[in-house]
Design an enzyme around this catalytic site. Sequence first.
Site, PDB file in Angstrom:
ATOM      1  N   GLY A   1       0.819  -1.204   0.000  1.00  0.00           N
ATOM      2  CA  GLY A   1       0.000   0.000   0.000  1.00  0.00           C
ATOM      3  C   GLY A   1       0.853   1.254   0.000  1.00  0.00           C
ATOM      4  O   GLY A   1       2.083   1.197   0.048  1.00  0.00           O
TER       5      GLY A   1
ATOM      6  N   THR B   1       1.179   3.567   2.331  1.00  0.00           N
ATOM      7  CA  THR B   1       1.905   3.797   3.579  1.00  0.00           C
ATOM      8  C   THR B   1       3.147   2.906   3.621  1.00  0.00           C
ATOM      9  O   THR B   1       4.239   3.349   3.998  1.00  0.00           O
ATOM     10  CB  THR B   1       0.989   3.512   4.794  1.00  0.00           C
ATOM     11  OG1 THR B   1      -0.295   4.089   4.553  1.00  0.00           O
ATOM     12  CG2 THR B   1       1.575   4.091   6.084  1.00  0.00           C
TER      13      THR B   1
ATOM     14  N   GLY C   1       0.133  -1.411   6.558  1.00  0.00           N
ATOM     15  CA  GLY C   1      -0.899  -0.411   6.787  1.00  0.00           C
ATOM     16  C   GLY C   1      -2.231  -1.079   7.080  1.00  0.00           C
ATOM     17  O   GLY C   1      -2.315  -2.289   7.276  1.00  0.00           O
ATOM     18  N   ALA C   2      -3.291  -0.275   7.111  1.00  0.00           N
ATOM     19  CA  ALA C   2      -4.645  -0.796   7.314  1.00  0.00           C
ATOM     20  C   ALA C   2      -5.622   0.202   6.721  1.00  0.00           C
ATOM     21  O   ALA C   2      -5.295   1.376   6.529  1.00  0.00           O
ATOM     22  CB  ALA C   2      -4.929  -0.989   8.803  1.00  0.00           C
TER      23      ALA C   2
ATOM     24  N   GLY D   1      -7.121  -4.873   2.951  1.00  0.00           N
ATOM     25  CA  GLY D   1      -7.456  -5.439   1.652  1.00  0.00           C
ATOM     26  C   GLY D   1      -7.889  -4.404   0.630  1.00  0.00           C
ATOM     27  O   GLY D   1      -8.210  -4.764  -0.504  1.00  0.00           O
TER      28      GLY D   1
ATOM     29  N   GLY E   1      -6.070  -2.635  -0.937  1.00  0.00           N
ATOM     30  CA  GLY E   1      -5.115  -2.768  -2.043  1.00  0.00           C
ATOM     31  C   GLY E   1      -5.091  -4.174  -2.622  1.00  0.00           C
ATOM     32  O   GLY E   1      -4.176  -4.525  -3.381  1.00  0.00           O
TER      33      GLY E   1
ATOM     34  N   GLU F   1      -1.097 -10.854   2.746  1.00  0.00           N
ATOM     35  CA  GLU F   1      -0.828 -10.079   3.973  1.00  0.00           C
ATOM     36  C   GLU F   1      -1.075 -10.953   5.208  1.00  0.00           C
ATOM     37  O   GLU F   1      -0.288 -10.939   6.160  1.00  0.00           O
ATOM     38  CB  GLU F   1      -1.701  -8.825   4.010  1.00  0.00           C
ATOM     39  CG  GLU F   1      -1.267  -7.800   2.976  1.00  0.00           C
ATOM     40  CD  GLU F   1      -2.190  -6.606   2.837  1.00  0.00           C
ATOM     41  OE1 GLU F   1      -1.754  -5.600   2.267  1.00  0.00           O
ATOM     42  OE2 GLU F   1      -3.340  -6.685   3.267  1.00  0.00           O
TER      43      GLU F   1
HETATM   44  C1  5RP Z   1      -3.640  -3.542   1.026  1.00  0.00           C
HETATM   45  C2  5RP Z   1      -3.929  -3.082   2.409  1.00  0.00           C
HETATM   46  C3  5RP Z   1      -3.370  -1.766   2.821  1.00  0.00           C
HETATM   47  O1  5RP Z   1      -2.624  -1.927   3.970  1.00  0.00           O
HETATM   48  C4  5RP Z   1      -4.511  -0.811   3.067  1.00  0.00           C
HETATM   49  O2  5RP Z   1      -5.358  -0.773   1.931  1.00  0.00           O
HETATM   50  C5  5RP Z   1      -3.994   0.590   3.378  1.00  0.00           C
HETATM   51  O3  5RP Z   1      -3.450   1.141   2.223  1.00  0.00           O
HETATM   52  P1  5RP Z   1      -2.786   2.572   2.189  1.00  0.00           P
HETATM   53  O4  5RP Z   1      -1.549   2.492   3.016  1.00  0.00           O
HETATM   54  O5  5RP Z   1      -2.514   2.817   0.731  1.00  0.00           O
HETATM   55  O6  5RP Z   1      -3.770   3.572   2.753  1.00  0.00           O
HETATM   56  O7  5RP Z   1      -4.578  -3.719   3.186  1.00  0.00           O
HETATM   57  O8  5RP Z   1      -4.313  -4.725   0.729  1.00  0.00           O
END
Ligand code: 5RP
Length: 219
Positions: A29, A31, A82-83, A95, A97, A103
């Site tokens: 992701g 982050t 990240g989350a 999820g 992403g 993960e």
């Molecule tokens: C990918 C994820 C990511 O951790 C979640 O979507 C957060 O993404 P970002 O850091 O772009 O906000 O679960 O499957």
Amino acid sequence: MTQDELKAQAAHAALDEIPDGAIVGVGTGSTVNHFIDALAGQRQRIRGAVSSSERSSERLRGHGITVFEAGDVQRLPVYVDGADEIDGRGFMIKGGGAALTREKIVADLAERFVCIVDAGKCVQTLGAFALPVEVITMATAQVARRFEALGGRAVLRAGVLTDNGHPLLDVHGLAIADPLALEIEVNQWPGVVTVGLFARHRASLCLVGSEQGVQRRVF
Ligand code: 5RP
């Protein structure tokens, strides 16, 4: 500060959680991209990484960081990811992403899950962010009906297949009071590959980027 600056702040703070000589579990992701870029500056200090997506692997390799297969390691000291949402108990929705299955596999190898988020991801109750669910194609309609019976509205993520070649449902309208119970329930449904609830694999530590600096929440 912008949301991206807050993400970068949390990502940089995660470097302090990486032991010398470690093989690091690395998520996916925007982050985590900040984390990978920061890790590159310390690549001599680590042995390498196990990654949760082709995208992250490519970025790691681009920085000269060795990428190991999950099967090459028995245990990782730490997994950084990240989350999409995290609650006050360290339970998460992930999820967004599309990398949720890998993960969860890499998180399962790790002794600690260090979650890196901007403050906007912290919620009281999970579910405002649509819950991602990776499914076997044949089961898509039946899994969607099961979520409807729980009050959710499952929408197929158009034009997206996971790195494992499966479609995703995004389930809207759930207020998830008991993430652990829902994760266990959905895991029983035939055709579900992975539900994007990380309750059994919740965060041990969350580093939250905020206007006041990085907040450290231990679970
Ligand atoms: C990918 C994820 C990511 O951790 C979640 O979507 C957060 O993404 P970002 O850091 O772009 O906000 O679960 O499957």
